[in-house]
Write a protein that holds these residues in place. Structure first.
Motif, PDB file in Angstrom:
ATOM      1  N   PHE A  82       0.946  -1.303  -0.270  1.00 38.63           N
ATOM      2  CA  PHE A  82       0.492   0.257  -0.043  1.00 38.63           C
ATOM      3  C   PHE A  82       1.048   1.082  -0.049  1.00 38.63           C
ATOM      4  O   PHE A  82       0.149   2.833   0.138  1.00 38.63           O
ATOM      5  N   PHE A  83       1.880   1.014   0.634  1.00 41.85           N
ATOM      6  CA  PHE A  83       2.729   2.145   0.552  1.00 41.85           C
ATOM      7  C   PHE A  83       4.209   2.464  -0.367  1.00 41.85           C
ATOM      8  O   PHE A  83       4.767   1.469  -0.845  1.00 41.85           O
ATOM      9  N   ASP A  84       4.949   3.555  -1.025  1.00 39.16           N
ATOM     10  CA  ASP A  84       5.776   3.648  -1.849  1.00 39.16           C
ATOM     11  C   ASP A  84       6.731   4.478  -1.006  1.00 39.16           C
ATOM     12  O   ASP A  84       6.479   4.621  -0.079  1.00 39.16           O
ATOM     13  N   GLU A  85       7.817   4.911  -1.822  1.00 35.08           N
ATOM     14  CA  GLU A  85       8.637   5.577  -1.288  1.00 35.08           C
ATOM     15  C   GLU A  85       8.576   7.046  -1.714  1.00 35.08           C
ATOM     16  O   GLU A  85      10.090   8.541  -1.627  1.00 35.08           O
ATOM     17  N   SER A  86       7.447   7.199  -2.199  1.00 37.24           N
ATOM     18  CA  SER A  86       7.429   8.812  -2.964  1.00 37.24           C
ATOM     19  C   SER A  86       6.685   9.627  -1.494  1.00 37.24           C
ATOM     20  O   SER A  86       6.958   8.826  -0.061  1.00 37.24           O
ATOM     21  N   PHE A  87       7.262  11.318  -1.107  1.00 37.55           N
ATOM     22  CA  PHE A  87       7.544  11.854  -0.278  1.00 37.55           C
ATOM     23  C   PHE A  87       5.492  11.684   0.440  1.00 37.55           C
ATOM     24  O   PHE A  87       5.447  11.531   1.591  1.00 37.55           O
ATOM     25  N   PRO A  88       4.596  11.983  -0.430  1.00 35.20           N
ATOM     26  CA  PRO A  88       3.568  11.838   0.076  1.00 35.20           C
ATOM     27  C   PRO A  88       3.103  10.364   0.953  1.00 35.20           C
ATOM     28  O   PRO A  88       2.425   9.844   2.002  1.00 35.20           O
ATOM     29  N   SER A  89       3.380   9.283   0.244  1.00 32.76           N
ATOM     30  CA  SER A  89       3.349   8.039   0.936  1.00 32.76           C
ATOM     31  C   SER A  89       3.782   7.375   1.855  1.00 32.76           C
ATOM     32  O   SER A  89       3.568   7.037   3.092  1.00 32.76           O
ATOM     33  N   VAL A  90       5.432   7.757   2.336  1.00 36.78           N
ATOM     34  CA  VAL A  90       5.684   7.949   2.657  1.00 36.78           C
ATOM     35  C   VAL A  90       5.330   8.205   4.071  1.00 36.78           C
ATOM     36  O   VAL A  90       5.381   8.102   5.054  1.00 36.78           O
ATOM     37  N   ARG A  91       4.445   9.474   4.323  1.00 39.13           N
ATOM     38  CA  ARG A  91       4.110  10.709   4.670  1.00 39.13           C
ATOM     39  C   ARG A  91       2.899  10.237   5.842  1.00 39.13           C
ATOM     40  O   ARG A  91       2.855  10.488   6.974  1.00 39.13           O
ATOM     41  N   ASP A  92       2.006   9.529   4.513  1.00 36.04           N
ATOM     42  CA  ASP A  92       1.083   8.761   5.114  1.00 36.04           C
ATOM     43  C   ASP A  92       1.080   7.274   5.508  1.00 36.04           C
ATOM     44  O   ASP A  92       0.112   7.958   7.153  1.00 36.04           O
ATOM     45  N   LYS A  93       2.537   7.130   5.463  1.00 36.71           N
ATOM     46  CA  LYS A  93       2.612   5.681   6.630  1.00 36.71           C
ATOM     47  C   LYS A  93       3.028   6.065   8.288  1.00 36.71           C
ATOM     48  O   LYS A  93       2.242   5.599   9.036  1.00 36.71           O
ATOM     49  N   VAL A  94       3.878   6.767   7.936  1.00 37.18           N
ATOM     50  CA  VAL A  94       4.368   7.344   9.566  1.00 37.18           C
ATOM     51  C   VAL A  94       2.697   7.945   9.618  1.00 37.18           C
ATOM     52  O   VAL A  94       3.092   8.259  11.064  1.00 37.18           O
ATOM     53  N   VAL A  95       2.076   9.004   9.641  1.00 33.71           N
ATOM     54  CA  VAL A  95       1.160   9.285  10.211  1.00 33.71           C
ATOM     55  C   VAL A  95       0.210   8.063  10.432  1.00 33.71           C
ATOM     56  O   VAL A  95       0.030   8.389  12.352  1.00 33.71           O
ATOM     57  N   ILE A  96      -0.258   7.523  10.347  1.00 36.10           N
ATOM     58  CA  ILE A  96      -0.685   6.168  10.816  1.00 36.10           C
ATOM     59  C   ILE A  96      -0.507   4.997  11.589  1.00 36.10           C
ATOM     60  O   ILE A  96      -0.644   5.054  12.988  1.00 36.10           O
ATOM     61  N   GLU A  97       0.756   4.866  11.026  1.00 35.48           N
ATOM     62  CA  GLU A  97       1.966   4.339  11.999  1.00 35.48           C
ATOM     63  C   GLU A  97       1.356   5.417  13.298  1.00 35.48           C
ATOM     64  O   GLU A  97       1.939   4.800  14.398  1.00 35.48           O
ATOM     65  N   MET A  98       2.766   6.678  13.339  1.00 37.21           N
ATOM     66  CA  MET A  98       2.218   6.925  14.821  1.00 37.21           C
ATOM     67  C   MET A  98       0.909   7.146  15.400  1.00 37.21           C
ATOM     68  O   MET A  98       1.225   7.244  16.810  1.00 37.21           O
ATOM     69  N   LEU A  99      -0.408   7.066  14.494  1.00 31.33           N
ATOM     70  CA  LEU A  99      -1.703   6.901  15.323  1.00 31.33           C
ATOM     71  C   LEU A  99      -2.272   5.999  16.313  1.00 31.33           C
ATOM     72  O   LEU A  99      -2.489   6.064  17.112  1.00 31.33           O
ATOM     73  N   PHE A 100      -1.742   4.862  15.099  1.00 32.74           N
ATOM     74  CA  PHE A 100      -1.863   3.151  16.017  1.00 32.74           C
ATOM     75  C   PHE A 100      -0.750   3.295  17.034  1.00 32.74           C
ATOM     76  O   PHE A 100      -0.416   2.244  17.820  1.00 32.74           O
ATOM     77  N   GLY A 101       0.733   3.833  17.087  1.00 27.70           N
ATOM     78  CA  GLY A 101       1.381   3.766  17.514  1.00 27.70           C
ATOM     79  C   GLY A 101       1.854   3.730  19.071  1.00 27.70           C
ATOM     80  O   GLY A 101       2.388   3.316  19.980  1.00 27.70           O
ATOM     81  N   THR A 102       0.903   5.163  18.886  1.00 25.49           N
ATOM     82  CA  THR A 102       1.076   5.653  20.276  1.00 25.49           C
ATOM     83  C   THR A 102       0.063   6.109  20.922  1.00 25.49           C
ATOM     84  O   THR A 102      -0.025   6.857  22.122  1.00 25.49           O
ATOM     85  N   VAL A 152      -9.993   5.882  15.587  1.00 24.05           N
ATOM     86  CA  VAL A 152     -10.506   4.608  15.820  1.00 24.05           C
ATOM     87  C   VAL A 152      -8.998   4.189  15.582  1.00 24.05           C
ATOM     88  O   VAL A 152      -9.365   3.048  16.679  1.00 24.05           O
ATOM     89  N   LEU A 153      -8.368   4.903  15.246  1.00 26.06           N
ATOM     90  CA  LEU A 153      -6.753   3.696  15.718  1.00 26.06           C
ATOM     91  C   LEU A 153      -5.993   4.405  16.586  1.00 26.06           C
ATOM     92  O   LEU A 153      -5.150   3.618  17.892  1.00 26.06           O
ATOM     93  N   ARG A 154      -6.544   5.244  17.668  1.00 20.05           N
ATOM     94  CA  ARG A 154      -6.403   5.636  19.254  1.00 20.05           C
ATOM     95  C   ARG A 154      -7.582   4.339  19.924  1.00 20.05           C
ATOM     96  O   ARG A 154      -6.259   4.006  20.603  1.00 20.05           O
TER      97      ARG A 154
END
Length: 294
Positions: free
Chosen positions: A123-143, A241-243
């Motif tokens: 679902f994610f590639d190495e472009s800036f928008p994709s990397v950002r989107d993944k980190v956003v979801i990881e941050m919400l679910f991971g914290t 929902v991720l929280r």
């Protein structure tokens, strides 16, 4: 005007968030409009009969029990403020009970599905928008942080050595949340990639749009909603929902309820205990599937 003085009080003395202050303003001005239009009176002159009439009006307009309860809570805080400042002799809310709200369990996404979304590589590639989107979801679910807390993050809030993030929560209360090691690495990659982007206006915020502007609530909501659509058919696909998913995963893996309370930044344990219901329901499901007497 008493409403305005109350709003100034909660904003500057109580240090409520702009979102909370706006909610109070909306509720109190709505009630003030009702009092002026129906009784030609100011809110501070209301008695319990006027509050009950207001409740009836809300019910006639098919306002839900949750929304009515929130409006009554705003009024209760407002009249408590007026009473303490001796503007009124007694609160008209003392005889008012909010309508019973049906219990609703927090909506969460199964941990395995979220891990598939984040780790499968589909679902994610190495472009800036994709990397950002993944980190956003990881941050919400991971914290488990709130949307407003995510929006306020800066790069300086990340402690890469301690692998923690500093969060400014409700009422400006600061807390420290541990970061998963994988998320720490992803944050480093994201920050480095962000520094290479040729934005016209560079924001101080940790997360930015494709053009470098500060992210905003709807922007983050769209990110989360679009990716959760790949793995979930439930109606709710919001950052919150991720929280809920973060808290539920911790509880299912045996985390102490008081520890979860601190990680989430809840003011009281009662707010955290709602997640135990999800775990009980999960246990019931497992029992029904596995026990011969179920």
């Amino acid at each position: 005007m008493s409403v305005e003085s109350f709003l100034t009080y909660i904003q500057h003395e109580k240090r409520y968030s702009p979102h909370t202050v706006l909610a109070y303003r909306t509720d109190l001005l709505h009630f003030a409009g009702f009092m002026a239009g129906t009784y030609e009176m100011q809110p501070e002159d209301a008695r319990h009969v006027h509050i009950r009439d207001y409740m009836v009006r809300l019910m006639e307009e098919q306002i839900g029990a949750n929304s009515i309860g929130r409006k009554l809570s705003s009024l209760r805080s407002f009249y408590k403020y007026l009473y303490r400042r001796k503007v009124i002799a007694a609160s008209p809310m003392s005889m008012i009970k909010a309508p019973k709200v049906p219990e609703r369990l927090p909506v969460f996404v199964d941990e395995e599905r979220l891990n598939y979304l984040l780790d499968s590589g589909e679902f994610f590639d190495e472009s800036f928008p994709s990397v950002r989107d993944k980190v956003v979801i990881e941050m919400l679910f991971g914290t488990g942080m709130r949307l407003a807390e995510l929006l306020g993050l800066q790069a300086a809030d990340i402690d890469f050595y301690e692998e923690t993030v500093r969060v400014l929560g409700k009422r400006k209360k600061e807390r420290i949340i541990p970061l998963p090691k994988q998320l720490v690495l992803q944050l480093k990659t994201y920050i480095e990639l962000k520094s290479l982007q040729k934005f016209n206006n560079k924001s101080e915020g940790l997360f930015v749009t494709n053009k470098g502007a500060p992210v905003y609530p709807l922007f983050i909501y769209k990110i989360v909603n679009s990716y959760l659509t790949y793995i979930s058919t439930q109606d709710k696909k919001s950052p919150h929902v991720l929280r809920h998913s973060y808290a539920t995963s911790l509880l299912n893996r045996g985390a102490d309820l008081n520890a979860i309370k601190e990680l989430l930044g809840h003011a009281s344990l009662a707010a955290t205990q709602v997640y135990t219901h999800n775990s009980i329901e999960r246990l019931k499901t497992i029992y029904k599937q596995a026990h011969p007497k179920a």
